[in-house]
Design an enzyme around this catalytic site. Sequence first.
Site, short mmCIF file in Angstrom:
data_model
loop_
_atom_site.label_atom_id
_atom_site.label_comp_id
_atom_site.label_asym_id
_atom_site.label_seq_id
_atom_site.Cartn_x
_atom_site.Cartn_y
_atom_site.Cartn_z
N ARG A 148 0.88 -1.24 0.13
CA ARG A 148 -0.24 -0.05 -0.02
C ARG A 148 0.72 1.30 0.07
O ARG A 148 1.53 1.46 0.90
CB ARG A 148 -0.99 0.03 1.13
CG ARG A 148 -1.74 1.26 1.23
CD ARG A 148 -2.64 1.35 0.15
NE ARG A 148 -3.63 0.40 0.12
CZ ARG A 148 -4.61 0.00 -0.90
NH1 ARG A 148 -4.37 0.95 -1.97
NH2 ARG A 148 -5.23 -1.15 -1.00
N ASP A 150 -11.78 10.24 -7.39
CA ASP A 150 -11.29 8.93 -8.15
C ASP A 150 -11.60 9.18 -9.49
O ASP A 150 -12.64 8.86 -10.01
CB ASP A 150 -11.82 7.90 -7.73
CG ASP A 150 -11.21 6.29 -8.24
OD1 ASP A 150 -11.54 5.41 -7.79
OD2 ASP A 150 -10.40 6.43 -9.16
N ARG A 152 2.26 -6.46 -9.76
CA ARG A 152 2.74 -5.94 -8.43
C ARG A 152 2.43 -7.06 -7.62
O ARG A 152 2.93 -6.67 -6.28
CB ARG A 152 1.87 -4.92 -8.22
CG ARG A 152 0.30 -5.23 -8.01
CD ARG A 152 -0.59 -4.03 -7.63
NE ARG A 152 -2.09 -4.39 -7.52
CZ ARG A 152 -2.75 -3.69 -6.81
NH1 ARG A 152 -2.37 -2.33 -6.57
NH2 ARG A 152 -4.11 -3.95 -6.42
N HIS A 183 1.49 3.70 -10.50
CA HIS A 183 0.30 4.25 -9.95
C HIS A 183 0.92 4.88 -8.66
O HIS A 183 0.89 4.56 -7.43
CB HIS A 183 -0.43 2.99 -9.29
CG HIS A 183 -1.71 3.35 -8.65
ND1 HIS A 183 -1.85 3.84 -7.52
CD2 HIS A 183 -3.02 2.81 -8.96
CE1 HIS A 183 -3.15 4.30 -6.99
NE2 HIS A 183 -4.02 3.34 -7.85
N GLU A 229 -1.33 9.33 -11.39
CA GLU A 229 -1.09 7.78 -11.98
C GLU A 229 -1.12 8.07 -13.66
O GLU A 229 -1.78 8.70 -14.07
CB GLU A 229 -2.26 6.85 -11.71
CG GLU A 229 -2.37 6.57 -10.19
CD GLU A 229 -3.59 6.16 -10.00
OE1 GLU A 229 -4.10 5.39 -10.73
OE2 GLU A 229 -4.18 6.27 -8.96
O1 TA6 Z 1 -6.23 4.42 -9.22
C1 TA6 Z 1 -7.27 4.61 -8.58
C2 TA6 Z 1 -7.71 3.28 -8.16
O2 TA6 Z 1 -8.31 2.33 -9.38
C3 TA6 Z 1 -8.82 3.34 -7.10
O3 TA6 Z 1 -10.16 3.14 -7.55
C4 TA6 Z 1 -8.57 2.48 -5.94
O4 TA6 Z 1 -9.06 1.13 -6.15
C5 TA6 Z 1 -7.13 2.50 -6.00
O5 TA6 Z 1 -6.84 2.20 -7.47
C6 TA6 Z 1 -6.24 1.38 -5.22
O6 TA6 Z 1 -6.52 0.18 -5.76
P1 TA6 Z 1 -5.73 -1.10 -4.88
O7 TA6 Z 1 -6.23 -2.21 -5.74
O8 TA6 Z 1 -4.33 -0.87 -4.93
O9 TA6 Z 1 -6.68 -0.89 -3.50
#
Ligand code: TA6
Length: 297
Positions: free
Chosen positions: A72, A208, A98, A165, A267
């Site tokens: 995270r 988002d 990942r 990301h 991102e």
């Molecule tokens: O990039 C934004 C996103 O797609 C959000 O919708 C949220 O899900 C975030 O990515 C984090 O995703 P993850 O799978 O890392 O919890």
Amino acid sequence: MAPKMEKTHLIPFELWYEDFAPGYPTIRISNDHASATIALHGAHVIDFIPRDQEPVIFTSREALFTEGKAIRGGIPVCWPWFGAHPSDSTMPAHGVARNRFWQITSTRSSVEFTEVVLSLQTEAIDILTGSSELELTIKVGAELSLELTTTNTGTRPLVVGGALHSYLYVGDIKQTSITGLEGTNYLDTLSDTQQTQNGQIKFDAETDSIYENTDGSVTIHDPVFKRTLLVDKSGSLTTVIWNPWIKKSAGMADLADDEYMDFVCVEAVNTGRDMHTLSPGASHTLGTTISSIKSID
Ligand code: TA6
């Protein structure tokens, strides 16, 4: 299982290895410009700290460092799709890259930066109509740059999407603003409505947003850390801006409830009409470059 870390890739006093947890190796870099940490799992940049600055990359203090679980924070390498798998809900969000250990292909030192190249061999999976090679080139210097190259090593066309990301560290999301996307059309995924960005982006709720047809750079203005972060990109016409805010953060086991205030995701993305179809032998590179400029007091 993490691959063996070769001594040949070490660079004395500049690049070494450290286990973040048993069987979870990381690459540590320190040079005249900055320091950085890269987990072999996911080829995942965990931190990037320019000399005499606050960290530029955010990683949660609740992040898990276990095989198969994406870290995270940092810069998750989302591949070969962004978001939910287009047709199979059993596949992981943001792809498979990942959640796997990569291997080091090469390391290199120069006056301007320390370079690490990592690779991931991918067996054919349902969305890929063939096999592919994935390589990430990371350069740690006054700025941080990542280039993710997909090569179609199969015999049929390969459709590839993904994202770099990046979680950027800010002093207080409520005082943070973003410029560079003014007038750009975007999908507000929370309301599922098409919008056009009016002026700078400010944050007072979960955000988002998928900005389309934009190849420009984005500037994060941070009055708390008294700096601006410049996020540039290549090989992408889609930029996503994300902050989970209070309620979603409280529901994330690997993010402390108050940490939504400490980051914004900017991102570089290939998704939807911005995915790439590679013919056999062809490649696509998705890149992002992040730099930090201290404000003059
Ligand atoms: O990039 C934004 C996103 O797609 C959000 O919708 C949220 O899900 C975030 O990515 C984090 O995703 P993850 O799978 O890392 O919890």
